[in-house]
Design a protein around this motif. Sequence first.
Motif, PDB file in Angstrom:
ATOM      1  N   THR A  19       0.826  -1.214   0.000  1.00 41.60           N
ATOM      2  CA  THR A  19       0.000   0.000   0.000  1.00 41.60           C
ATOM      3  C   THR A  19       0.862   1.267   0.000  1.00 41.60           C
ATOM      4  N   CYS A 118      -2.748   3.605   5.108  1.00 39.94           N
ATOM      5  CA  CYS A 118      -2.651   3.532   3.645  1.00 39.94           C
ATOM      6  C   CYS A 118      -3.736   2.623   3.087  1.00 39.94           C
ATOM      7  N   ASN A 119      -4.519   3.196   2.209  1.00 43.09           N
ATOM      8  CA  ASN A 119      -5.625   2.484   1.582  1.00 43.09           C
ATOM      9  C   ASN A 119      -5.093   1.475   0.559  1.00 43.09           C
ATOM     10  N   ILE A 120      -5.953   0.562   0.163  1.00 48.00           N
ATOM     11  CA  ILE A 120      -5.566  -0.517  -0.756  1.00 48.00           C
ATOM     12  C   ILE A 120      -5.858  -0.159  -2.212  1.00 48.00           C
ATOM     13  N   TRP A 124      -1.533  -4.070  -6.519  1.00 49.03           N
ATOM     14  CA  TRP A 124      -0.654  -5.016  -5.831  1.00 49.03           C
ATOM     15  C   TRP A 124       0.653  -5.138  -6.609  1.00 49.03           C
ATOM     16  N   ARG A 136      -6.477  -8.138   1.140  1.00 48.09           N
ATOM     17  CA  ARG A 136      -6.217  -6.723   1.422  1.00 48.09           C
ATOM     18  C   ARG A 136      -7.413  -6.021   2.057  1.00 48.09           C
ATOM     19  N   LEU A 140      -7.211  -4.398   5.719  1.00 51.90           N
ATOM     20  CA  LEU A 140      -7.484  -2.977   5.905  1.00 51.90           C
ATOM     21  C   LEU A 140      -8.554  -2.775   6.975  1.00 51.90           C
ATOM     22  N   SER A 158      -5.398   7.807   0.519  1.00 47.89           N
ATOM     23  CA  SER A 158      -5.643   7.189  -0.779  1.00 47.89           C
ATOM     24  C   SER A 158      -4.953   8.009  -1.854  1.00 47.89           C
ATOM     25  N   ARG A 164      -1.136  10.543  -3.602  1.00 51.92           N
ATOM     26  CA  ARG A 164      -1.056   9.900  -2.291  1.00 51.92           C
ATOM     27  C   ARG A 164      -0.202  10.750  -1.349  1.00 51.92           C
TER      28      ARG A 164
END
Length: 184
Positions: A19, A118-120, A124, A136, A140, A158, A164
């Motif tokens: 992430t 930290c968002n997903i 990946w 994930r 999260l 995000s 970010r």
Amino acid sequence: MEKSSNSIIKIAIIGPESTGKSTLAQALAAYYHEPWVPEIARNYIANLKRPYHLKDISIIAEMQLLEEINKIQKAKKMLFCDTTLLVNKIWASFVFKEIPHNIIELYKPKDYQLHLLCNIDLPWENDPLREHPNHRNELLELYENDLIMSQANYVKISGLKSDRLQNALEAISTFLETENNQLQ
């Protein structure tokens, strides 16, 4: 003279695998000209000549805290922590269904004045040390639930690429403004 760790704002950068935690921690430290604490687990696990065990997560947690103590002495105002014991706690619980006693004792969410979760939303990235590409969302949720339960101050970050970083900078700026207003 030793610096008081109470005068340093500790910002935790946490979240599931892949992430952008390390990238974000480095970028924030560079932007603010402050130190950052790298994720100890990465080198530790990479250098093991065997599969890791629950005891390893316990050792990594203690090493992570020691690195924070070392780096806080170099901080002027802030210290950026790429992972905290919350990461170790969730990792141990998710993989081994057990949390080592030392992590339970040492994990103190209030030691960090701000958590950047930290968002997903980042794609990946495969890495031999990453294990859970299909979990994930679940991970999260575990992070966010723990932060809520512990009443930790957090912002979910995000955005792709520079967005970010910009979103993290805005979260920190808002936090610092609030802190300054409360002191006045």
